[in-house]
Write a protein that holds these residues in place. Structure first.
Motif, short mmCIF file in Angstrom:
data_model
loop_
_atom_site.label_atom_id
_atom_site.label_comp_id
_atom_site.label_asym_id
_atom_site.label_seq_id
_atom_site.Cartn_x
_atom_site.Cartn_y
_atom_site.Cartn_z
N LYS A 153 -10.98 50.31 30.19
CA LYS A 153 -9.40 50.90 30.01
C LYS A 153 -9.27 52.64 29.55
O LYS A 153 -10.69 53.25 29.69
N MET A 154 -7.86 52.80 29.17
CA MET A 154 -7.75 53.79 29.43
C MET A 154 -8.10 54.82 27.57
O MET A 154 -7.30 53.42 26.91
N ARG A 155 -7.55 55.34 26.96
CA ARG A 155 -7.68 56.16 26.07
C ARG A 155 -6.60 57.48 25.90
O ARG A 155 -6.69 57.74 26.82
N VAL A 156 -6.61 57.62 24.20
CA VAL A 156 -5.77 58.66 24.43
C VAL A 156 -7.19 59.78 23.22
O VAL A 156 -7.62 59.57 22.33
N GLY A 157 -7.12 61.35 24.51
CA GLY A 157 -8.36 62.04 24.06
C GLY A 157 -8.16 62.51 24.57
O GLY A 157 -7.62 63.13 25.38
N SER A 158 -9.52 63.44 24.63
CA SER A 158 -9.39 65.11 25.40
C SER A 158 -10.43 64.31 26.63
O SER A 158 -10.07 65.01 27.78
N SER A 159 -10.74 62.70 27.10
CA SER A 159 -10.27 61.99 28.67
C SER A 159 -9.87 61.33 28.88
O SER A 159 -9.78 60.07 27.20
N LEU A 160 -9.61 60.36 29.28
CA LEU A 160 -8.63 59.25 30.00
C LEU A 160 -9.65 58.23 30.09
O LEU A 160 -9.51 57.73 29.45
N TYR A 161 -10.43 58.54 29.86
CA TYR A 161 -11.94 57.52 29.67
C TYR A 161 -13.33 57.91 29.16
O TYR A 161 -13.91 58.23 28.82
N ASP A 162 -13.85 56.47 28.56
CA ASP A 162 -15.09 56.32 27.63
C ASP A 162 -15.96 56.49 28.50
O ASP A 162 -16.34 55.92 29.15
N SER A 163 -17.24 57.24 28.40
CA SER A 163 -18.21 57.52 29.49
C SER A 163 -19.30 56.74 29.42
O SER A 163 -20.49 56.55 29.98
N PRO A 226 -15.56 62.88 29.91
CA PRO A 226 -15.85 64.16 28.81
C PRO A 226 -16.56 65.45 29.66
O PRO A 226 -18.10 64.46 29.97
N LYS A 227 -17.02 66.38 29.09
CA LYS A 227 -17.91 67.88 29.74
C LYS A 227 -18.70 67.36 29.23
O LYS A 227 -18.97 66.28 28.23
#
Length: 384
Positions: A153-163, A226-227
């Motif tokens: 699932k893609m998302r809107v935020g600082s990264s495209l995917y939840d880690s 995310p970093k």
């Protein structure tokens, strides 16, 4: 016990003194077992204010810094295409009848290669004096179960995917172990966001980190994940902000950096045998890929999708190391050359294409070279 206390030597020229044609190949390697340590030596080691490294590892790890011949396994980055080197390693375990960590003296990788190399050198239960390794088949089962969720699932935020699903994969075989808790020395690469330089972490470093954090940092592909904030377990080292270890490279091949770090870990080594595993290539590199290669640091996610060319390290290392270097990078179909495609059908297709490649004349030749290299360097003795 003293052989476990290592002060890394200053990094030397990467390939200096690699080959001496007049020096006979050393066929025998001695490995020390925990049973050889007398109670006197153990008491001395405990009472003499041991270093942090010695506290972490007393006799579990197979590590002798005096080795003159070192066998290295290097695994490329490549997202869900990590199933390709894992399939090759599974065949290697079947052929040799030994776990991966017994066929090599050091494992290393970047991104998914860091996940795999760390998993294959991780003890199932680090609280036991005799550590048992994970098999490549066990990691393959975990990979097939979890990989489809990572890019689901893609998302809107600082990264495209939840880690979170990536963390689930890592936690299944690493838990709260530290990077130093490994069956043999291991190396992981990540990009330092502040300095834009590659950070090379090893299990023999003075400062220790949670293994899961090193792996997640090495896999934090810009834009996709995310970093990661990485701090030492003892809190005595600066906090790093890290990204995917392949972010500064036109390819995802970490072999050269791993060799350089290996020279610190094994300062007396004069011969390096390198097995480098890729995550698949297609037949031709097109003009778009050339452009993407030049802008890789900004377009890492896209280069992971379209990375259909061989590593730049391949030609260089093959010339320098000759028969001591084996590179296996199977040819795969373009429709499966997507590092973000974790569907079960794609995973199964990559496994099948990898096995088909190993059965082909080229793949069979390279795999046999790998077996010969392992055989040539595997005649070590156990001191009782």
């Amino acid at each position: 016990m003293l052989f476990l206390i290592v002060t890394p030597a200053t990094a030397q020229n990467l390939f200096a003194d690699h080959i001496n044609p007049e020096e006979p190949r050393r066929k025998t390697r001695y490995i020390r077992k925990s049973t050889v340590f007398s109670s006197v030596l153990l008491a001395l080691a405990i009472s003499s204010s041991p270093t942090n490294a010695l506290k972490r590892q007393i006799f579990q790890k197979r590590y002798d810094p005096n080795l003159e011949e070192v066998r290295i396994l290097s695994i490329d980055g490549g997202g869900t295409k990590g199933v390709i080197p894992l399939t090759i390693l599974n065949q290697l375990e079947i052929q040799t009848g030994k776990p991966i960590c017994e066929n090599f003296d050091l494992l290393g990788g970047t991104s998914v290669g860091c996940i795999l190399s760390t998993g294959l050198s991780a003890p199932k239960d680090p609280t036991q004096k005799i550590w048992q390794p994970y098999s490549s088949q066990e990691l393959l089962d975990i990979f097939q179960e979890t990989a489809p969720k990572i890019f689901s699932k893609m998302r809107v935020g600082s990264s495209l995917y939840d880690s979170s699903h990536l963390e689930e994969l890592v936690d299944k075989f690493l838990g709260n172990t530290t990077f130093s808790q490994s069956l043999i020395p291991r190396v992981g690469l990540a990009l330092d966001e502040t300095t834009l330089t590659t950070r090379v972490f090893s299990s023999e470093d003075q400062h220790d980190y949670l293994a899961r954090d090193v792996v997640l940092a090495s896999s934090a592909v810009p834009i996709l994940f995310p970093k990661v904030q990485l701090s030492a377990v003892d809190k005595a080292h600066p906090i790093y902000t890290l990204l995917d270890g392949a972010s500064l490279s036109i390819s995802n091949d970490p072999a050269a950096d791993i060799i350089a770090k290996t020279r610190e870990i094994y300062p007396k080594a004069r011969r390096f045998s390198i097995v480098s595993l890729g995550n698949g290539i297609t037949n031709k590199r097109n003009d778009l890929n050339k452009f993407l290669g030049l802008t890789n640091i900004f377009l890492t996610p896209f280069s992971l999708v379209l990375n259909d060319y061989e590593s730049q390290n391949y030609e260089f290392l093959s010339k320098i190391l000759g028969d001591d270097y084996v590179r296996i990078n199977p040819t795969i179909a373009k429709e499966n050359n997507n590092a973000m495609n974790g569907h079960h059908e794609n995973i199964r297709a990559l496994m099948q294409q990898t096995n088909d490649y190993l059965d082909s004349p080229e793949g069979s030749y390279r795999f046999n070279k790998l077996l010969e290299l392992i055989k040539d360097n595997n005649s070590y003795l156990i001191k009782n």
